[in-house]
Design a protein around this motif. Sequence first.
Motif, PDB file in Angstrom:
ATOM      1  N   PRO A   1      10.077  26.591 -12.711  1.00 31.07           N
ATOM      2  CA  PRO A   1      11.389  26.076 -13.159  1.00 31.07           C
ATOM      3  C   PRO A   1      12.051  25.288 -12.038  1.00 31.07           C
ATOM      4  N   VAL A   2      12.150  25.906 -10.777  1.00 27.67           N
ATOM      5  CA  VAL A   2      12.748  25.490  -9.511  1.00 27.67           C
ATOM      6  C   VAL A   2      12.329  23.919  -9.356  1.00 27.67           C
ATOM      7  N   GLU A   3      11.063  23.783  -9.335  1.00 28.54           N
ATOM      8  CA  GLU A   3      10.213  22.564  -9.230  1.00 28.54           C
ATOM      9  C   GLU A   3      10.851  21.463 -10.132  1.00 28.54           C
ATOM     10  N   VAL A   4      11.009  21.867 -11.308  1.00 33.65           N
ATOM     11  CA  VAL A   4      11.627  20.986 -12.356  1.00 33.65           C
ATOM     12  C   VAL A   4      12.989  20.513 -12.147  1.00 33.65           C
ATOM     13  N   VAL A   5      13.692  21.468 -11.614  1.00 30.48           N
ATOM     14  CA  VAL A   5      15.280  21.298 -11.459  1.00 30.48           C
ATOM     15  C   VAL A   5      15.097  20.470 -10.204  1.00 30.48           C
ATOM     16  N   ALA A   6      14.474  20.643  -9.081  1.00 31.17           N
ATOM     17  CA  ALA A   6      14.465  19.801  -7.781  1.00 31.17           C
ATOM     18  C   ALA A   6      13.988  18.361  -8.136  1.00 31.17           C
ATOM     19  N   PHE A   7      13.072  18.208  -8.884  1.00 31.82           N
ATOM     20  CA  PHE A   7      12.632  17.041  -9.270  1.00 31.82           C
ATOM     21  C   PHE A   7      13.572  16.283  -9.967  1.00 31.82           C
ATOM     22  N   SER A   8      14.197  16.914 -10.941  1.00 35.20           N
ATOM     23  CA  SER A   8      15.424  16.500 -11.935  1.00 35.20           C
ATOM     24  C   SER A   8      16.466  15.758 -11.107  1.00 35.20           C
ATOM     25  N   ILE A   9      17.052  16.672 -10.064  1.00 38.41           N
ATOM     26  CA  ILE A   9      17.822  16.235  -9.165  1.00 38.41           C
ATOM     27  C   ILE A   9      17.548  15.059  -8.303  1.00 38.41           C
ATOM     28  N   ILE A  10      16.333  14.926  -7.843  1.00 39.02           N
ATOM     29  CA  ILE A  10      15.885  13.934  -7.007  1.00 39.02           C
ATOM     30  C   ILE A  10      16.038  12.610  -7.825  1.00 39.02           C
ATOM     31  N   VAL A  11      15.580  12.389  -9.173  1.00 38.81           N
ATOM     32  CA  VAL A  11      15.488  11.542 -10.058  1.00 38.81           C
ATOM     33  C   VAL A  11      16.806  11.215 -10.334  1.00 38.81           C
ATOM     34  N   ILE A  12      17.785  12.020 -10.723  1.00 40.25           N
ATOM     35  CA  ILE A  12      19.139  11.708 -11.238  1.00 40.25           C
ATOM     36  C   ILE A  12      19.718  11.041  -9.655  1.00 40.25           C
ATOM     37  N   PHE A  13      19.625  11.582  -8.477  1.00 41.37           N
ATOM     38  CA  PHE A  13      20.139  10.996  -7.482  1.00 41.37           C
ATOM     39  C   PHE A  13      19.849   9.516  -7.359  1.00 41.37           C
ATOM     40  N   THR A  14      18.395   9.356  -7.366  1.00 39.73           N
ATOM     41  CA  THR A  14      17.596   8.064  -7.064  1.00 39.73           C
ATOM     42  C   THR A  14      18.401   7.081  -8.281  1.00 39.73           C
TER      43      THR A  14
ATOM     44  N   GLU B   1       0.864  -1.218   0.183  1.00 35.33           N
ATOM     45  CA  GLU B   1       0.009   0.066   0.010  1.00 35.33           C
ATOM     46  C   GLU B   1       0.657   1.127   0.026  1.00 35.33           C
ATOM     47  N   GLU B   2       1.937   1.272   0.757  1.00 37.82           N
ATOM     48  CA  GLU B   2       2.865   2.395   0.813  1.00 37.82           C
ATOM     49  C   GLU B   2       3.371   2.587  -0.661  1.00 37.82           C
ATOM     50  N   LEU B   3       3.997   1.503  -1.220  1.00 36.32           N
ATOM     51  CA  LEU B   3       4.498   1.499  -2.457  1.00 36.32           C
ATOM     52  C   LEU B   3       3.440   2.183  -3.580  1.00 36.32           C
ATOM     53  N   ARG B   4       2.406   1.892  -3.603  1.00 34.65           N
ATOM     54  CA  ARG B   4       1.133   2.318  -4.399  1.00 34.65           C
ATOM     55  C   ARG B   4       0.987   3.803  -4.285  1.00 34.65           C
ATOM     56  N   THR B   5       0.985   4.085  -2.902  1.00 36.81           N
ATOM     57  CA  THR B   5       0.888   5.546  -2.564  1.00 36.81           C
ATOM     58  C   THR B   5       1.856   6.358  -2.993  1.00 36.81           C
ATOM     59  N   VAL B   6       3.293   5.979  -2.995  1.00 43.27           N
ATOM     60  CA  VAL B   6       4.239   6.524  -3.457  1.00 43.27           C
ATOM     61  C   VAL B   6       4.306   6.601  -5.090  1.00 43.27           C
ATOM     62  N   GLY B   7       3.984   5.700  -5.607  1.00 42.65           N
ATOM     63  CA  GLY B   7       3.702   5.583  -6.894  1.00 42.65           C
ATOM     64  C   GLY B   7       2.670   6.641  -7.574  1.00 42.65           C
ATOM     65  N   GLN B   8       1.679   6.574  -6.758  1.00 48.00           N
ATOM     66  CA  GLN B   8       0.419   7.626  -7.278  1.00 48.00           C
ATOM     67  C   GLN B   8       0.944   8.973  -7.164  1.00 48.00           C
ATOM     68  N   ARG B   9       1.817   9.350  -6.052  1.00 51.96           N
ATOM     69  CA  ARG B   9       2.314  10.622  -5.767  1.00 51.96           C
ATOM     70  C   ARG B   9       3.327  10.878  -6.774  1.00 51.96           C
ATOM     71  N   LEU B  10       4.090  10.002  -7.369  1.00 50.17           N
ATOM     72  CA  LEU B  10       4.925  10.428  -8.388  1.00 50.17           C
ATOM     73  C   LEU B  10       4.441  10.272  -9.702  1.00 50.17           C
ATOM     74  N   LEU B  11       3.212   9.586 -10.033  1.00 47.84           N
ATOM     75  CA  LEU B  11       2.702   9.881 -11.186  1.00 47.84           C
ATOM     76  C   LEU B  11       1.787  11.225 -11.277  1.00 47.84           C
ATOM     77  N   LEU B  12       1.333  11.740 -10.216  1.00 44.33           N
ATOM     78  CA  LEU B  12       0.650  13.112 -10.175  1.00 44.33           C
ATOM     79  C   LEU B  12       1.776  14.247 -10.313  1.00 44.33           C
ATOM     80  N   LYS B  13       2.796  13.979  -9.782  1.00 36.96           N
ATOM     81  CA  LYS B  13       3.865  14.853  -9.870  1.00 36.96           C
ATOM     82  C   LYS B  13       4.183  15.014 -11.320  1.00 36.96           C
ATOM     83  N   LEU B  14       4.589  13.957 -11.985  1.00 34.46           N
ATOM     84  CA  LEU B  14       4.871  14.029 -13.398  1.00 34.46           C
ATOM     85  C   LEU B  14       4.008  14.559 -14.341  1.00 34.46           C
ATOM     86  N   GLN B  15       2.484  14.438 -13.799  1.00 34.88           N
ATOM     87  CA  GLN B  15       1.511  14.913 -14.655  1.00 34.88           C
ATOM     88  C   GLN B  15       1.345  16.484 -14.497  1.00 34.88           C
ATOM     89  N   ARG B  16       1.957  16.991 -13.457  1.00 34.13           N
ATOM     90  CA  ARG B  16       1.893  18.281 -13.305  1.00 34.13           C
ATOM     91  C   ARG B  16       3.350  19.072 -13.459  1.00 34.13           C
TER      92      ARG B  16
END
Length: 76
Positions: free
Chosen positions: A27-40, A6-21
């Motif tokens: 631009p700051v949000e896009v850069v921050a999200f990109s850094i998090i994705v690159i780090f992961t 359930e926790e993985l599903r919730t995280v996946g849904q939040r990630l999908l929502l973030k990608l859709q928005r």
Amino acid sequence: MASVVEELRTVGQRLLLKLQRLPQAEPVEVVAFSIIVIFTGTVLLLMLIACSCCCSGCCCPEPRTRKEQVRPLSPA
């Protein structure tokens, strides 16, 4: 186990929502999200490399050579 799924599903849904928005995001949000994705991605890649190096020693053992003991020289 159900709570982990359930926790993985919730995280996946939040990630999908973030990608859709993301196209409407600041631009700051896009850069921050990109850094998090690159780090992961980097962490996952390093874990994959570490596991493959570790397992290669188990799966493909190197041939062992005979070890000789070093003895001190006796006084003449």
